[in-house]
Design a protein around this motif. Sequence first.
Motif, PDB file in Angstrom:
ATOM      1  N   ALA A   1       0.833  -1.206   0.000  1.00  0.00           N
ATOM      2  CA  ALA A   1       0.000   0.000   0.000  1.00  0.00           C
ATOM      3  C   ALA A   1       0.869   1.259   0.000  1.00  0.00           C
ATOM      4  CB  ALA A   1      -0.929  -0.003   1.205  1.00  0.00           C
ATOM      5  N   VAL A   2       1.971   1.206   0.734  1.00  0.00           N
ATOM      6  CA  VAL A   2       2.906   2.332   0.766  1.00  0.00           C
ATOM      7  C   VAL A   2       3.566   2.508  -0.596  1.00  0.00           C
ATOM      8  CG1 VAL A   2       5.061   3.152   1.797  1.00  0.00           C
ATOM      9  CG2 VAL A   2       3.293   2.114   3.230  1.00  0.00           C
TER      10      VAL A   2
ATOM     11  N   ARG B   1      -3.093   9.138   8.736  1.00  0.00           N
ATOM     12  CA  ARG B   1      -1.831   9.409   9.427  1.00  0.00           C
ATOM     13  C   ARG B   1      -0.878   8.216   9.384  1.00  0.00           C
ATOM     14  NH1 ARG B   1       0.235  13.056  12.769  1.00  0.00           N
ATOM     15  NH2 ARG B   1      -1.715  14.225  12.775  1.00  0.00           N
ATOM     16  N   LYS B   2      -1.414   7.006   9.576  1.00  0.00           N
ATOM     17  CA  LYS B   2      -0.572   5.824   9.603  1.00  0.00           C
ATOM     18  C   LYS B   2       0.117   5.611   8.257  1.00  0.00           C
ATOM     19  CE  LYS B   2      -0.679   0.836  10.429  1.00  0.00           C
ATOM     20  NZ  LYS B   2      -1.539  -0.343  10.768  1.00  0.00           N
ATOM     21  N   THR B   3      -0.650   5.758   7.177  1.00  0.00           N
ATOM     22  CA  THR B   3      -0.071   5.559   5.846  1.00  0.00           C
ATOM     23  C   THR B   3       0.950   6.642   5.542  1.00  0.00           C
ATOM     24  OG1 THR B   3      -2.097   4.514   5.049  1.00  0.00           O
ATOM     25  CG2 THR B   3      -0.567   5.333   3.379  1.00  0.00           C
TER      26      THR B   3
ATOM     27  N   ASN C   1       6.307   8.570   4.501  1.00  0.00           N
ATOM     28  CA  ASN C   1       7.346   9.541   4.837  1.00  0.00           C
ATOM     29  C   ASN C   1       8.623   8.838   5.288  1.00  0.00           C
ATOM     30  OD1 ASN C   1       8.137  12.417   5.426  1.00  0.00           O
ATOM     31  ND2 ASN C   1       8.355  11.557   7.485  1.00  0.00           N
ATOM     32  N   GLY C   2       8.478   7.750   6.038  1.00  0.00           N
ATOM     33  CA  GLY C   2       9.648   7.000   6.488  1.00  0.00           C
ATOM     34  C   GLY C   2      10.444   6.424   5.330  1.00  0.00           C
ATOM     35  N   VAL C   3       9.741   5.901   4.316  1.00  0.00           N
ATOM     36  CA  VAL C   3      10.429   5.367   3.143  1.00  0.00           C
ATOM     37  C   VAL C   3      11.122   6.493   2.371  1.00  0.00           C
ATOM     38  CG1 VAL C   3      10.110   4.253   0.898  1.00  0.00           C
ATOM     39  CG2 VAL C   3       8.921   3.364   2.905  1.00  0.00           C
ATOM     40  N   LEU C   4      10.420   7.603   2.180  1.00  0.00           N
ATOM     41  CA  LEU C   4      11.017   8.718   1.439  1.00  0.00           C
ATOM     42  C   LEU C   4      12.243   9.269   2.163  1.00  0.00           C
ATOM     43  CD1 LEU C   4       7.803  10.593   0.239  1.00  0.00           C
ATOM     44  CD2 LEU C   4       9.247   8.995  -1.053  1.00  0.00           C
TER      45      LEU C   4
END
Length: 251
Positions: A8-9, A31-33, A38-41
Motif C-alpha cells: 500500500a505504501v 496518518r498511519k499511511t 514519509n519513512g520510506v522517502l
Amino acid sequence: MSRRIDSAVLAVIERADTSGNALRLVGQLDRKTYTAVNGVLEAVGGRWDRKAKAHLFACDADDALEQILLTGEVLTTKTKQQEFGFFETPEPIARRAVAAAHIQPGALVLEPSAGHGAIARILRAAGATVRCIELLPENASELVGQGFNVQEADFLTVAPTAIYDRVVMNPPFAKHADIKHVTHALQFLKPGGRLTSIMSNGPTFRTDRRTVEFNDLIRSLGGTVEPLPEGAFKASGTMVNTIMVSAEVAA
C-alpha cells in the motif's frame, strides 16, 4: 541488506508526482499511511519542505526512487552487485532467453554485460560463436578463463558494428540502464538479426518519455514482451520483477 516496503505504501509512492528534485504525494492519506510513506522517502533521502509543499531530494526525485520502485525494498546497505547492477542470470532464465533467440549452429552472437558467463555458456553449448563485453575486470578475467572472447569495456561506450546474428543479454536495470543497453545493442545486429534481452518490468508500467519511446521502438520492430516469473532473480540477490524482450531488425 534491505527491508520490504508494504504494498500500500509502494502504491502511494508510485502515484506521486515528481518534478526535478521534488515529489508531491497525490490524494489524502491517513496518518498511519503518511507516516509509513514519509519513512520510506526519508530513507532514500527525501525531506519534507513546508514551503515547497513537497518532499525534496538532493538529486532528481525519479533517480532517488528508482531502486525502491524496481525492487519494492529499501536498501540499508549497498553491495557491489547493487552498485554495478550485476545480478547473475539464473540458469532457467538464461536457458529461456537462449531458446527465445533461436540460435543456429555457427551464429555469431554478442553478449554485452556478460557477467560470469551464465548466458554465454548456454549460447556456446547451442553451437554459437560467442563474443562478450564486460565492464568489471574480475568478471572479464573469469570469462577469459572460460575460453570466451572478451572485450573489457562499458558496453555503452563501444561503437556499434552491425555484424551479429544475435544479441542475447541481461543488462543492468537501474536508471533506465536496461533501455539504454537494449537500444544500443540493436545497432550491433546485421539485417535480419534478433535480440533477446532480460529487462526490469519498468517498460510495462512507466510512462516517462524514454520508456514510451522505447516501447514504440520495440513495437515498430514487431517485438514481443514476455513477463518472467515473480522472484526469478531471488537467488541472485534481487526481487526485481523482470520481463523478456525480443525483437528483430529488418532483413
